[in-house]
Design a protein around this motif. Structure first.
Motif, PDB file in Angstrom:
ATOM      1  N   VAL A 476       0.883  -1.423  -0.077  1.00 38.39           N
ATOM      2  CA  VAL A 476      -0.118  -0.102  -0.727  1.00 38.39           C
ATOM      3  C   VAL A 476       0.785   1.039  -0.518  1.00 38.39           C
ATOM      4  CG1 VAL A 476      -1.670   1.361   1.025  1.00 38.39           C
ATOM      5  CG2 VAL A 476      -1.524  -0.860   0.913  1.00 38.39           C
ATOM      6  N   TYR A 477       0.765   2.099  -0.985  1.00 44.54           N
ATOM      7  CA  TYR A 477       1.361   3.455  -0.790  1.00 44.54           C
ATOM      8  C   TYR A 477      -0.033   4.220  -0.470  1.00 44.54           C
ATOM      9  CZ  TYR A 477       3.826  -0.013  -3.941  1.00 44.54           C
ATOM     10  OH  TYR A 477       5.152  -0.769  -3.946  1.00 44.54           O
ATOM     11  N   PRO A 478       0.577   4.903   0.906  1.00 48.58           N
ATOM     12  CA  PRO A 478      -0.296   6.317   1.060  1.00 48.58           C
ATOM     13  C   PRO A 478       0.205   7.424   0.485  1.00 48.58           C
ATOM     14  CG  PRO A 478       0.370   4.798   3.321  1.00 48.58           C
ATOM     15  CD  PRO A 478       1.490   4.005   1.421  1.00 48.58           C
ATOM     16  N   HIS A 479      -0.885   7.914   0.723  1.00 46.31           N
ATOM     17  CA  HIS A 479      -0.346   9.738   0.363  1.00 46.31           C
ATOM     18  C   HIS A 479      -0.291  10.559   1.298  1.00 46.31           C
ATOM     19  CE1 HIS A 479      -0.424  13.018  -3.088  1.00 46.31           C
ATOM     20  NE2 HIS A 479      -1.081  13.164  -2.351  1.00 46.31           N
ATOM     21  N   ALA A 480       0.766  11.504   1.242  1.00 44.84           N
ATOM     22  CA  ALA A 480       0.604  12.413   2.492  1.00 44.84           C
ATOM     23  C   ALA A 480       0.286  13.909   2.378  1.00 44.84           C
ATOM     24  CB  ALA A 480       2.195  12.400   2.586  1.00 44.84           C
ATOM     25  N   GLY A 481       1.037  14.388   0.642  1.00 41.84           N
ATOM     26  CA  GLY A 481       0.159  15.701   0.989  1.00 41.84           C
ATOM     27  C   GLY A 481       0.914  16.924   1.890  1.00 41.84           C
ATOM     28  N   GLY A 482       2.071  16.116   2.349  1.00 39.61           N
ATOM     29  CA  GLY A 482       3.266  17.217   2.537  1.00 39.61           C
ATOM     30  C   GLY A 482       3.919  15.893   3.321  1.00 39.61           C
ATOM     31  N   PHE A 483       4.250  16.847   4.420  1.00 42.07           N
ATOM     32  CA  PHE A 483       5.612  16.219   5.540  1.00 42.07           C
ATOM     33  C   PHE A 483       4.574  14.626   6.513  1.00 42.07           C
ATOM     34  CE2 PHE A 483       8.168  19.820   5.631  1.00 42.07           C
ATOM     35  CZ  PHE A 483       8.814  19.198   5.199  1.00 42.07           C
ATOM     36  N   ALA A 491      -3.070  10.577  10.951  1.00 43.10           N
ATOM     37  CA  ALA A 491      -4.074  10.502  11.200  1.00 43.10           C
ATOM     38  C   ALA A 491      -4.378   9.301  10.430  1.00 43.10           C
ATOM     39  CB  ALA A 491      -5.028  11.372  10.964  1.00 43.10           C
ATOM     40  N   ARG A 492      -4.612   9.884   8.937  1.00 39.31           N
ATOM     41  CA  ARG A 492      -4.910   9.384   7.786  1.00 39.31           C
ATOM     42  C   ARG A 492      -4.202   8.232   7.782  1.00 39.31           C
ATOM     43  NH1 ARG A 492      -3.332  13.935   4.885  1.00 39.31           N
ATOM     44  NH2 ARG A 492      -4.921  15.305   4.722  1.00 39.31           N
ATOM     45  N   VAL A 493      -2.948   8.175   8.122  1.00 38.00           N
ATOM     46  CA  VAL A 493      -2.435   6.270   7.757  1.00 38.00           C
ATOM     47  C   VAL A 493      -2.269   5.773   8.774  1.00 38.00           C
ATOM     48  CG1 VAL A 493       0.497   5.614   8.455  1.00 38.00           C
ATOM     49  CG2 VAL A 493      -0.236   7.015   6.613  1.00 38.00           C
ATOM     50  N   HIS A 494      -2.608   6.212   9.809  1.00 35.87           N
ATOM     51  CA  HIS A 494      -3.538   5.605  11.305  1.00 35.87           C
ATOM     52  C   HIS A 494      -4.541   5.182  10.871  1.00 35.87           C
ATOM     53  CE1 HIS A 494      -5.137   4.610  15.231  1.00 35.87           C
ATOM     54  NE2 HIS A 494      -4.386   4.376  15.267  1.00 35.87           N
ATOM     55  N   LEU A 496      -6.225   4.790   8.357  1.00 28.45           N
ATOM     56  CA  LEU A 496      -5.723   3.504   6.795  1.00 28.45           C
ATOM     57  C   LEU A 496      -5.384   2.223   6.961  1.00 28.45           C
ATOM     58  CD1 LEU A 496      -5.750   3.183   3.871  1.00 28.45           C
ATOM     59  CD2 LEU A 496      -3.020   3.919   3.826  1.00 28.45           C
ATOM     60  N   LEU A 497      -4.648   1.765   8.068  1.00 27.13           N
ATOM     61  CA  LEU A 497      -4.410   0.373   8.743  1.00 27.13           C
ATOM     62  C   LEU A 497      -5.434  -0.113   9.478  1.00 27.13           C
ATOM     63  CD1 LEU A 497      -1.460   1.654  10.852  1.00 27.13           C
ATOM     64  CD2 LEU A 497      -1.073   0.381   8.887  1.00 27.13           C
ATOM     65  N   GLY A 498      -6.260   0.352  10.027  1.00 25.73           N
ATOM     66  CA  GLY A 498      -7.629  -0.103   9.469  1.00 25.73           C
ATOM     67  C   GLY A 498      -8.393  -0.482   9.186  1.00 25.73           C
ATOM     68  N   GLU A 499      -8.794   0.254   8.082  1.00 27.97           N
ATOM     69  CA  GLU A 499      -9.541   0.399   7.257  1.00 27.97           C
ATOM     70  C   GLU A 499      -8.831  -1.329   5.916  1.00 27.97           C
ATOM     71  OE1 GLU A 499     -10.511   2.228   3.073  1.00 27.97           O
ATOM     72  OE2 GLU A 499     -11.485   3.707   4.839  1.00 27.97           O
ATOM     73  N   LEU A 500      -7.421  -1.111   5.760  1.00 29.87           N
ATOM     74  CA  LEU A 500      -6.700  -1.788   5.059  1.00 29.87           C
ATOM     75  C   LEU A 500      -7.672  -3.563   5.546  1.00 29.87           C
ATOM     76  CD1 LEU A 500      -3.569  -0.519   4.291  1.00 29.87           C
ATOM     77  CD2 LEU A 500      -5.850  -0.752   2.907  1.00 29.87           C
ATOM     78  N   MET A 501      -7.642  -3.460   7.014  1.00 33.04           N
ATOM     79  CA  MET A 501      -7.813  -5.092   7.792  1.00 33.04           C
ATOM     80  C   MET A 501      -9.390  -5.035   7.130  1.00 33.04           C
ATOM     81  SD  MET A 501      -4.782  -5.992   9.460  1.00 33.04           S
ATOM     82  CE  MET A 501      -5.305  -7.554  10.400  1.00 33.04           C
ATOM     83  N   ARG A 502      -9.869  -4.240   7.211  1.00 29.88           N
ATOM     84  CA  ARG A 502     -11.833  -4.424   6.976  1.00 29.88           C
ATOM     85  C   ARG A 502     -11.511  -4.751   5.544  1.00 29.88           C
ATOM     86  NH1 ARG A 502     -11.656  -0.849  11.505  1.00 29.88           N
ATOM     87  NH2 ARG A 502     -13.057  -2.162  12.814  1.00 29.88           N
ATOM     88  N   THR A 503     -10.529  -4.073   4.096  1.00 25.61           N
ATOM     89  CA  THR A 503     -10.969  -4.485   3.388  1.00 25.61           C
ATOM     90  C   THR A 503     -10.177  -5.811   2.391  1.00 25.61           C
ATOM     91  OG1 THR A 503     -10.374  -1.392   3.328  1.00 25.61           O
ATOM     92  CG2 THR A 503     -10.430  -2.907   1.214  1.00 25.61           C
ATOM     93  N   PHE A 504      -9.347  -6.042   3.010  1.00 27.37           N
ATOM     94  CA  PHE A 504      -8.364  -7.334   2.344  1.00 27.37           C
ATOM     95  C   PHE A 504      -7.500  -8.171   3.559  1.00 27.37           C
ATOM     96  CE2 PHE A 504      -6.947  -2.778   0.697  1.00 27.37           C
ATOM     97  CZ  PHE A 504      -7.327  -3.334  -1.053  1.00 27.37           C
ATOM     98  N   ASN A 505      -7.763  -9.458   2.764  1.00 26.24           N
ATOM     99  CA  ASN A 505      -7.288 -10.611   3.960  1.00 26.24           C
ATOM    100  C   ASN A 505      -5.891 -10.440   4.140  1.00 26.24           C
ATOM    101  OD1 ASN A 505      -7.173 -12.809   4.869  1.00 26.24           O
ATOM    102  ND2 ASN A 505      -8.203 -14.073   3.334  1.00 26.24           N
ATOM    103  N   ILE A 506      -5.640  -9.741   5.223  1.00 25.83           N
ATOM    104  CA  ILE A 506      -4.065  -9.301   5.426  1.00 25.83           C
ATOM    105  C   ILE A 506      -3.866 -10.319   6.902  1.00 25.83           C
ATOM    106  CG2 ILE A 506      -2.729  -7.929   6.405  1.00 25.83           C
ATOM    107  CD1 ILE A 506      -4.068  -5.828   4.981  1.00 25.83           C
ATOM    108  N   ASP A 507      -2.566 -10.279   6.792  1.00 26.61           N
ATOM    109  CA  ASP A 507      -2.051 -11.651   7.776  1.00 26.61           C
ATOM    110  C   ASP A 507      -1.686 -10.828   9.159  1.00 26.61           C
ATOM    111  OD1 ASP A 507      -0.497 -12.644   9.809  1.00 26.61           O
ATOM    112  OD2 ASP A 507       0.982 -13.838   7.870  1.00 26.61           O
TER     113      ASP A 507
END
Length: 740
Positions: A476-483, A491-494, A496-507
């Motif tokens: 996964v390549y998130p988008h920062a739009g800055g530092f 906050a977005r990355v944090h 996104l981690l939860g969303e990814l666990m609900r979107t894909f079958n992640i180990d």
């Protein structure tokens, strides 16, 4: 009214067996930064209509490079063109052919997201296609419409013109930002795009600006060709297979598909095996699979192991034993996965090491114990975890059951854009790469890769795609739009981690974060902010804990990463971020017992990336599985934006930094030492404690709890639902007040 002014409905005249041939060219120039460069390339593009179903057509595209020329390349004013030509040669050899596919309506609207990584390392090429989305309503010159493209182009019907004796409508489009312009000529009589011109600018490497010009022109149209003929032709077979991977039908004999495995083209082998695996076709013969297990390409070997899923134990065992000793991590993991699917849950949970596999053969069942249907049930509990008492008493088996039982929707493979649907900024973009053996019915490891510069997702994907494509990671390549270390991207990355666990079958045992430059700084920062979400972290030439423009309430806390393995990479001659940032950060981490590794490349500048690190990042990551329940914690929080740290959560703090040290002792005593903490919560599981029995909690030398900790399966289920991560779920919680 003049006939030229009559509205005309535009739609493609394409049917199965159609074959369009285009000539494509790109000129790219980068100026204004440390790098100045000019390159030109050309391709022959084949467009194949593979099938038609329910009002849409499946179209495969294969682009074969005819020519590439690096005309000019200077770095800091010095001519480096020969050096760059040598460096680019291996990549050019691997990318001489490129293929993708989509399902399209008659108006050219894509039903799948287009792939983001194309035949050239461009940040806008992903929006340049031989089939453009046409207006939904009849148009005449002067009409405007919005394209559904990622670029968000606004189009205007400009004029009717004649091209190759056809009457064609010229349409002109511009992006909202004004950095991209496009013109195309669509010919209603033939129902094809005759010409396309694309031009755009974007930030380039090392503070330069890249300007690109792209052209496409129809050279030939053929009709009524057969897919089995395409399969034998190198100029189009990749495009056909890409199309079949997303098609609704299979207009080929399985025997013909497997015959293509013998031609030695690695990409053909990968796509053919992926097609067989995803569609659950009858597998190739064991003789063919044995030959494929000798391939130099690790993905071919991995897919060959996947194809053993329907073979009985005795037949599959010799090939599986070879795979368990394979030098590639994902080949070995595919063999372990085959075995775990045939073991009872408790045994499967403990089979993590290929070296232990032979001892488990006696318990391997004849068939997979889990139903093979690919239905979405993200929190389904699998075999062996039926009653709540067993779930709470054997959480290792419960976790394995959860992971075995999850079923997620099928996803097309390769690199595609997405948008967040939850968290602080719904709609925020990211890009995800899906391996070709992902079906949603088995957990895959996740790598979150943070890009440099201002953190654009596209730049991370361009850097990471080549090495990632040889692995089984969901990347996964998130988008920062800055530092990355600012509040909003964090906050977005944090989220996104939860969303990814609900979107894909992640180990959840294998979730990694890595980054380059700005992203390397972000990776080390997130390792201190929410280390319990990751298995390991890698900083590639990041600033470490010497963060510029850091917000005063967001200072990195090196001690928070004490339980997270970390690798630090840097070039000794780096002029952008000095190597001292890495070496000094390592010194700050050493007192905190972190698992640390560092490598300084003596002759390198600011050039360490996932694609250029001598393979160190990926080799480092594969060594680790998540340490979810460490018995010693050290945690400093300036705010309570991210209050959880493994099994401890700060609920209320006083002025100043909240500091917590916590340790679980051999006698089941939890000892807490804190500063500026008024209230905290312990999120407990049996794995934390050395033995069953009563628990004592001491806080700053005073006992605040003594007795049995009741494990509640209802709480386990609720916390699993809240986190979507079985290692963040807990069976008991103790909320404690600071003793006075």
């Amino acid at each position: 009214m003049d006939a030229q002014d009559q509205p005309v409905a535009l739609h493609y005249d394409l049917r199965p067996g159609d074959h369009l041939i285009y000539r494509q060219s790109i000129e790219r120039e980068t100026v204004g930064g440390r790098v100045e460069a000019l390159s030109r390339a050309s391709w022959t593009t084949h467009v194949l209509v593979v099938d038609e179903h329910a009002g849409s057509m499946t179209v495969g595209f294969q682009r074969n490079r005819d020519h590439y020329e690096l005309v000019r390349y200077t770095l800091d004013g010095e001519d480096s063109v020969e050096q760059q030509r040598k460096r680019a040669a291996p990549v050019l050899a691997r990318t001489a052919r490129y293929a993708e596919a989509n399902r399209l309506t008659a108006s050219g609207a894509p039903l799948l997201l287009w792939q983001m990584i194309r035949e050239s390392g461009s940040k806008i090429l992903f929006d340049f296609h031989e089939i453009q989305a046409l207006p939904q309503q009849p148009v005449r010159p002067g009409d405007t419409w919005q394209s559904p493209s990622v670029m968000g182009l606004r189009f205007r019907a400009a004029a009717w013109e004649t091209i190759a004796e056809q009457r064609c409508l010229r349409a002109e489009g511009t992006s909202a930002e004004g950095n991209v312009s496009v013109r195309y000529w669509f010919c209603p009589a033939s129902g094809t795009l005759a010409r396309l011109e694309y031009e755009g600018s974007y930030p380039g490497f090392l503070r330069g600006i890249t300007h690109e010009k792209m052209k496409l022109e129809l050279a030939e149209r053929r009709r009524e060709e057969e897919p089995d003929e395409w399969l034998t032709q190198p100029d189009v077979q990749h495009g056909l297979l890409a199309g079949l991977l997303v098609a609704d039908t299979l207009p080929l004999e399985v025997a013909d598909l497997y015959a293509a495995l013998d031609d030695g083209d690695v990409e053909v082998q990968r796509r053919a095996l992926a097609l067989a695996y995803r569609r659950r076709l009858p597998p190739p013969s064991l003789e063919r699979l044995s030959k494929l297990l000798a391939s130099e390409n690790p993905r071919v070997r991995t897919l060959a192991v996947r194809e053993l899923e329907s073979y009985p134990n005795d037949a599959a065992r010799p090939l599986l034993e070879r795979a368990l000793g394979d030098p590639d991590y994902f080949v070995r993991q595919a063999a372990l996965s085959w075995m775990r699917a045939r073991l009872p849950v408790a045994d499967a949970a403990r089979l993590r090491d290929p070296a232990l596999a032979m001892a488990a053969w006696g318990r391997v069942g004849a068939q997979p114990l889990q139903d093979a249907k690919n239905e979405a049930s993200p929190v389904a509990v699998g075999d062996g975890a039926a009653d709540s008492a067993s779930r709470c008493s054997d959480l290792e088996a419960w976790t394995e059951g959860i992971l075995r039982g999850r079923r997620f929707p099928w996803e097309p493979d390769d690199v595609r854009p997405r948008a967040m649907t939850s968290g602080p900024d719904p709609g925020w973009p990211y890009i995800v790469r899906i391996p070709e053996d992902y079906r949603g019915d088995e957990p895959f490891p996740l790598l979150v890769y943070l890009s440099g510069n201002s953190g654009p997702a596209m730049e991370g994907a361009l850097i990471g795609n080549e090495p990632a494509s040889q692995t089984g990671y969901i990347v996964v390549y998130p988008h920062a739009g800055g530092f990355w270390w600012k509040h909003a991207p964090t906050a977005r990355v944090h989220g996104l981690l939860g969303e990814l666990m609900r979107t894909f079958n992640i180990d959840p045992r294998r979730i990694f974060v890595a980054g380059v430059s700005n992203g390397g700084t972000g990776a080390s920062y997130y390792a201190t902010l929410f280390p319990h979400r990751f298995t390991a972290a890698v900083s590639q030439m990041g600033a470490g804990f010497f963060i510029p423009e850091v917000e005063p309430d967001a200072l990195p806390q090196p001690g928070n990463a004490a339980n997270l393995p970390m690798l630090w990479l840097h070039g000794a001659l780096d002029k952008t971020i000095g190597a001292f940032a890495t070496t000094d950060s390592i010194e700050q981490l050493k007192p905190h017992r972190a698992t640390l590794e560092m490598h300084i490349f003596p002759d390198w500048e600011h050039e360490v990336t996932l694609a250029h690190d001598e393979g160190m990042t990926l080799k480092f990551l594969e060594r680790f599985e998540r340490q979810a329940f460490p018995r010693v914690l050290a945690f400093t929080a300036q705010t309570l934006l991210y209050p959880r740290h493994y099994w401890l959560e700060v609920v209320e703090k006083e002025e100043g930094d909240a500091r917590v040290k916590a340790e679980v002792h051999d006698d089941n005593t939890i000892r807490l030492q804190t500063d500026n903490v008024r209230r905290l919560r312990l999120l407990l599981r049996p794995e934390l404690f050395p033995k069953p029995g009563p628990v004592r909690v001491e806080w700053n030398g005073k006992q605040v709890f003594a007795g049995e900790v009741r494990n509640e399966c209802a709480l386990l289920e609720r916390s699993l639902e809240a986190t979507a991560d079985p290692f963040l779920a807990y069976t008991a919680e103790l909320t404690l007040e600071l003793p006075r």
